[in-house]
Design an enzyme around this catalytic site. Structure first.
Site, short mmCIF file in Angstrom:
data_model
loop_
_atom_site.label_atom_id
_atom_site.label_comp_id
_atom_site.label_asym_id
_atom_site.label_seq_id
_atom_site.Cartn_x
_atom_site.Cartn_y
_atom_site.Cartn_z
N CYS A 129 -35.81 64.92 15.94
CA CYS A 129 -34.53 65.62 16.09
C CYS A 129 -34.69 67.09 16.47
CB CYS A 129 -33.70 65.50 14.82
SG CYS A 129 -34.60 65.89 13.32
N HIS A 253 -29.24 71.06 13.61
CA HIS A 253 -30.38 71.93 13.80
C HIS A 253 -30.02 72.98 14.85
CE1 HIS A 253 -32.70 69.36 11.35
NE2 HIS A 253 -33.53 68.82 12.22
C1 2RA Z 1 -36.57 67.17 9.87
N1 2RA Z 1 -37.14 66.69 12.15
O1 2RA Z 1 -35.65 67.91 10.26
C2 2RA Z 1 -37.17 66.20 10.81
C3 2RA Z 1 -36.52 64.87 10.65
N2 2RA Z 1 -37.08 63.90 11.52
O2 2RA Z 1 -37.03 67.17 8.75
#
Ligand code: 2RA
Length: 349
Positions: A129, A253
């Site tokens: 991600c 994110h």
């Molecule tokens: C996280 N990218 O944000 C990782 C999840 N796959 O922890």
């Protein structure tokens, strides 16, 4: 005949988002079979407005399946994705088990949909991600200016660590809300106690570590950003440096990106490319307080880009702030989009 889809890990955090995405998007699927651990078998979940009973993960569950989307831990995918592929299904795997396998394409449909056609193991991987939250915008800029370097700082939401991560932040926020904590060394840590899946308190804090520790002090998340960006963009020598940081955000994110290109760039040209790129929303008017933030982006599909500036000391480089919902484009949505590419291929054949 519309292809049969299996969703493996249907009851998990990403699986749950997957079922709502499948219910919202154009319906390209015939049967949708829901598969999960034996513990969840027999549960009924809603997809496309219908109740579907969850079946236990076993070889027979893949009988007649054309496409199997896996939203399960690495070790479960490592064991079961090849089983599904051996039964004739095209697997779209959202774990880290196959992403760097040279015989497994790593696909983001807006950037490299063509790569999905060559899949010697019958498996297509979905990126992590953190990479996915920025790569659609980077792919669009790369196509125009030729990317030569990425320097990235992430601001990652706690749902990247699953339901456990969300629960930990919510509990910690409840413990610190309305107090004067956050004014003395260690006061938040003492109030919070156990930090759940994180190495430090998440409430009233930022934590400069996500994933697991790898060689020379790099984290697994930081290496994924580097390796996956190179593979998706087809740039094996791309210079990439990432520092991955966890922040007290539930979902979405964010990444601050310094992107250097082969050619000189202008903000105007970058704006035009980003405004026209499929899957990207340009939100860049700081004079009016317009820039993407996780609180506004969560629950949406696109990659949002703002704060676009040309580097003051380098006419070939841009600074950008990018936000993407880590459970949607960062996981379930991209998997669904890859599935749709395969469904179109199978339906046309
Ligand atoms: C996280 N990218 O944000 C990782 C999840 N796959 O922890």
């Amino acid at each position: 005949r519309k292809p049969t889809l299996a969703v493996v890990g249907a009851t998990g955090a990403v699986g749950t988002v997957m079922l709502s995405i499948l219910s919202e998007r154009a319906d390209v699927w015939g049967e949708i079979r829901l598969i999960a651990s034996p513990r969840s078998a027999g549960r009924k979940l809603t997809v496309r407005g219908e109740q579907v009973e969850v079946v236990a993960l076993c070889e027979e569950a893949f009988e007649g399946v054309d496409v199997a989307m896996f939203d399960v831990p690495d070790e479960v995918s490592a064991q079961w994705a090849p089983v599904a592929a051996s039964k004739g299904a095209v697997v779209v795997d959202n774990s880290g088990a196959f992403r760097m396998d040279p015989d497994v394409p790593l696909v983001v449909p807006e950037v490299n949909a063509h790569a999905a056609r060559v899949r010697p193991r019958g498996i297509i991987a979905n990126p992590n991600c953190t990479t996915l939250s920025m790569i659609v915008a980077m792919g669009a800029l790369h196509a125009e200016f030729g990317l030569s370097e990425l320097i990235v700082s992430s601001y990652q939401a706690v749902s990247g660590a699953g339901k456990e991560g969300i629960d930990a932040l919510r509990e910690q926020i409840a413990l610190v809300a309305g107090t004067e904590l956050g004014t003395h060394p260690g006061d938040v840590r003492r109030a919070v106690g156990e930090t759940g899946p994180f190495p430090a308190p998440m409430a009233l804090n930022v934590v400069p570590f996500a994933g697991s520790l790898k060689e020379d002090g790099w984290s697994s998340e930081e290496l994924k950003v580097r390796n996956e960006s190179r593979k998706i963009l087809g740039l094996p020598d791309l210079r990439v440096t990432a520092t991955c940081v966890r922040v007290p955000v539930i979902t979405t994110h964010s990444l601050a990106v310094h992107a250097r290109f082969e050619n000189e760039v202008t903000v105007e040209a970058a704006h035009e490319i980003l405004a026209g790129a499929p899957g990207v929303v340009l939100c860049d008017n700081p004079a009016e307080g317009e820039f993407p933030t996780p609180a506004d982006v969560v629950g949406t599909d696109p990659t949002w880009v703002g704060r676009v500036r040309r580097s003051l000391d380098d006419p070939n480089a841009l600074e950008l702030f990018v936000c993407g919902d880590n459970l949607r484009k960062g996981a379930a949505l991209n998997t669904a989009q890859i599935g749709e590419v395969i469904a179109a291929e199978l339906t046309a054949a």
